[in-house]
Design an enzyme around this catalytic site. Structure first.
Site, short mmCIF file in Angstrom:
data_model
loop_
_atom_site.label_atom_id
_atom_site.label_comp_id
_atom_site.label_asym_id
_atom_site.label_seq_id
_atom_site.Cartn_x
_atom_site.Cartn_y
_atom_site.Cartn_z
N GLU A 84 0.89 -1.13 0.00
CA GLU A 84 -0.10 -0.20 -0.13
C GLU A 84 0.80 1.25 0.05
OE1 GLU A 84 -2.65 -0.76 3.39
OE2 GLU A 84 -3.91 -1.91 1.99
N ASP A 120 -8.28 -9.72 3.61
CA ASP A 120 -7.90 -8.55 4.57
C ASP A 120 -8.79 -8.31 5.63
OD1 ASP A 120 -7.07 -6.25 5.49
OD2 ASP A 120 -7.84 -5.15 3.88
N GLU A 154 -12.62 -3.22 12.00
CA GLU A 154 -12.70 -2.49 11.02
C GLU A 154 -13.63 -2.77 9.77
OE1 GLU A 154 -8.91 -2.82 8.75
OE2 GLU A 154 -9.78 -1.71 7.03
C1 BDP Z 1 -6.25 -2.66 5.63
C2 BDP Z 1 -6.77 -1.39 6.41
C3 BDP Z 1 -5.42 -0.45 6.08
C4 BDP Z 1 -4.01 -0.90 6.71
C5 BDP Z 1 -3.81 -2.22 6.12
C6 BDP Z 1 -2.67 -3.12 6.77
O1 BDP Z 1 -7.66 -0.83 5.55
O2 BDP Z 1 -5.90 0.94 6.93
O3 BDP Z 1 -3.01 0.00 6.81
O4 BDP Z 1 -5.01 -3.21 6.20
O5 BDP Z 1 -2.99 -3.71 7.65
O6 BDP Z 1 -6.88 -3.54 6.10
O7 BDP Z 1 -1.49 -2.69 6.56
#
Ligand code: BDP
Length: 687
Positions: A312, A386, A414
């Site tokens: 990301e 996720d 989340e």
């Molecule tokens: C996702 C989240 C994000 C996190 C990412 C992670 O939306 O905010 O930074 O995972 O785990 O689920 O790095």
């Protein structure tokens, strides 16, 4: 007391008793805010039991150890509130609680024994922390009103690293946090120490958490600056009193000077002075060595780094055409002389690796098995997608043979209703821990793998993304405290039954009677199943809006994350689909690949399922699917009734606060359902 107050209290007493005698519905008035969490010490109700506790807990022989002060403090606070006594600490064999060291090495650094020997409670440990954890166990025995005559307890944690990961930013925000701002008051540290730090440490120690990562995995490099390290050191000073080590999330590009860092980092700036973070560059290794030496000079028991790399937008070794192992090893080598570790996350989904996002992490990390230095642990989310409401287990578990793999569970909700929905996650985590990988034949479940019973794992570990914040009750929703509690207890013992964990949480948090306990249990237990069935039925995958992960987003996700048309729904990940099934060991692979053998729970993750497919119940998939969607609304309506039914047994403030959450949940669950019906009716054969 002056006359005015005397007469006022008489009048109040009369009013109360009139209320009682008329049998009016009463609420328990007190000042509970939820701040005390499960350390909510209240007078023991059962009088004969109380007498026996008083006899046994009145004198304590506590050896000098690292934790004796906090043990004495905690016992004093608890015994005063629960039994109305102040224990005497005496160092002779007449004391009714005898704590002593024993030679049983198998108890390790944290285990303990508790026995009742001729009306004396014997708490033995091989090492100091055993007394700390044993004391919290002694406290729990009172809170849960257990009889003490036949105590024969032996507790040794199944996992050595039991950690909370805070996704807290240095500006006070919490990524995916739903309980206010961060607990860490960076502006005030190190001079001022908020009293919550100690209470946070107590709560964690009481459930066995022994490590915390303070900051977000999307790591602001400035946490490694000396001024921040001094703040961290002040926190470490408090947490170590409770056997908790601090870890930091490190940014891979930290060695770089701000002007050289990738754009994604511009919002933070940097801490280093190099032009590169290339793991093969000796200056980079040297930079980490020096930084780590500095950290240990301030925090001698520093645990190590947690790293999110090449995920990301975060920088990582692949920016220099190096592997994750090459990157992790640089940090590992800097930490090694001090006994620190690197926890490297496997949450990566580079689209160049595979068309199917769910397959990418496995494909990137499996070839690196054996290439990591011995002080590196890989941290993998429970599922490969996720943190969805439901997912089959990440196939790296069982496949990585030479590298320690630790599950990352998400305590913060989340994708699971945030701090509005009452969703108890222990059943979901159990489902994961019991998932049979078949990596060494039947019975090779995740619990066995992470506890080192399948391969000789060097690090036995588990992490949970914290759901804490600075809200009064720490977690936003009072019931979300149960998820923090259950995580700690499962990290200590993944085989602990949900029934025991739940019952102990309820008793020590709500101090209610057995009938109310039964009602609360009834409320909590089905919530995860019903949430999953209504929000991501049959492991459909992503169904919420792209940024909030809360409101329904079927239309945005459809035919991107999963397929849907007039004939069916789901993702074909079988041999003739994306072939995700092949990442699992043969038995699972065969089952998951076959629509008839695939566990129905996971159906839409592996298959594109025709609406008219016949389910085990004999009904069509369409019928079951439509029923499933209703579960969320039904669940909350039932919970509202159940909660109302115990109104007189719950203190008024917490009662109202939970009720408000339930009412909001009801509204939101209805909106989600309506949106689902609106969306799916266009595709269903029987509208
Ligand atoms: C996702 C989240 C994000 C996190 C990412 C992670 O939306 O905010 O930074 O995972 O785990 O689920 O790095």
């Amino acid at each position: 007391m002056n006359n005015y107050y005397f007469y006022l209290s008489i009048i109040l007493l009369c009013l109360c008793s009139i209320g009682h005698s008329r049998g009016q519905a009463q609420t328990v008035q007190n000042t509970d805010t939820g701040y005390e969490l499960w350390l909510n010490y209240k007078p023991v109700q059962d009088l004969p039991l109380k007498q026996s506790y008083i006899q046994l807990y009145s004198q304590v022989n506590l050896p000098q150890c690292k934790y004796d002060e906090v043990i004495a403090e905690e016992l004093k606070g608890c015994l005063k509130a629960t039994l109305g006594i102040t224990p005497r600490f005496i160092s002779n064999t007449r004391a009714s609680i005898q704590m002593s060291y024993c030679k049983d090495k198998s108890l390790g650094m944290e285990g303990y024994l508790i026995r009742n020997n001729n009306n004396k409670i014997i708490l033995q440990a091989y090492s100091d922390a055993g007394f700390l954890y044993g004391t919290f166990h002694l406290i729990r025995l009172i809170q849960c009103e257990y009889p003490l005559d036949r105590l024969n307890i032996r507790e040794v944690p199944a996992l050595d690293y039991r950690q909370l990961n805070h996704w807290d930013d240095l500006n006070g925000n919490i990524e995916r946090g739903y309980a206010g701002k961060t607990l860490w008051k960076w502006d005030e540290l190190p001079e001022r120490l908020d009293e919550r730090y100690t209470d946070y440490a107590r709560a964690n120690a009481s459930i066995g958490i022994n490590g915390v990562v303070l900051n977000n995995v999307n790591a602001d490099p400035r946490i490694l600056r000396r001024d921040y390290l001094k703040k961290v050191s002040a926190l470490a000073h408090i947490l170590r009193k409770y056997n908790i080590r601090i870890y930091l999330a490190a940014n891979f590009a930290a060695p770089m000077k701000p002007s050289s860092t990738p754009d994604v980092m511009k919002k933070w700036g940097g801490v280093g002075e190099l032009d590169t973070a290339n793991p093969l560059d000796p200056n980079v290794q040297e930079w980490w060595n020096t930084k780590v030496d500095e950290i240990y000079s301030l925090i001698p028991d520093f645990g190590g780094f947690l790293v999110k790399a090449n995920s990301e937008g975060m920088p990582g070794p692949q920016d220099y055409h190096c592997t994750h192992a090459e990157g992790a090893n640089v940090l590992a080598r800097a930490l090694k002389p001090h006994g620190g570790i690197v926890i490297w996350r496997t949450f990566v989904y580079n689209p160049q690796i595979d068309k199917d996002r769910i397959k990418r992490s496995y494909k990137e990390f499996l070839p690196l098995d054996g290439k990591f230095d011995e002080n590196v642990i890989l941290q993998a989310k429970n599922g490969a997608l996720d943190f969805q409401p439901i997912e089959p287990a990440q196939p790296l578990f069982g496949a990585m043979k030479q590298t320690s793999l630790m599950p990352e569970l998400q305590i913060t909700q989340e994708y699971i209703g945030q701090s509005t929905y009452l969703v108890y996650l222990a059943p979901m985590w159990k489902e994961f821990l019991n998932f049979d990988t078949y990596c060494k034949g039947a019975g090779s479940n995740i619990t066995k793998i992470i506890t080192g019973k399948v391969y000789p794992t060097k690090y036995r570990a588990m992490a949970g993304v914290a759901n804490t914040g600075d809200s009064n009750n720490w977690t936003g929703h009072h019931f979300a405290q149960a998820n923090w509690f259950a995580f700690g207890r499962l990290a200590w013992n993944p085989k602990e039954t949900i029934e025991k964990i739940t019952s102990e949480w309820i008793k020590s948090t709500w101090n209610c009677d057995r009938s109310a306990e039964r009602v609360i249990t009834q409320m909590m237990m089905p919530t995860w199943n019903n949430y999953a069935r209504s929000h991501s039925p049959y492991s459909l995958g992503l169904t919420t809006q792209v940024s909030c992960h809360y409101r329904a987003g079927f239309d945005i996700r459809a035919n991107k994350e999963w397929k849907i048309d007039n004939k069916g729904i789901g993702t074909n990940r079988t041999f003739n689909g994306t072939d995700y099934v092949s990442q699992y060991f043969p038995t699972n692979c065969t089952h998951f690949n076959d629509i008839k053998q695939c566990p129905e729970l996971y159906l839409l993750c592996f298959h594109y399922v025709p609406w008219n497919h016949l389910m085990k119940s004999g009904d069509t998939f369409e019928k079951e699917f439509v029923e499933s969607l209703k579960q969320g609304v039904q669940q909350v309506e039932e919970n509202i009734q159940l909660w109302r039914s115990i109104r007189e047994k719950i203190d008024s403030r917490r009662f109202e606060e939970v009720m408000n959450c339930l009412l909001k949940e009801q509204q939101d669950a209805k909106a989600f359902y309506e949106s689902a019906v609106g969306f799916f009716s266009a595709y269903l054969p029987h509208k």
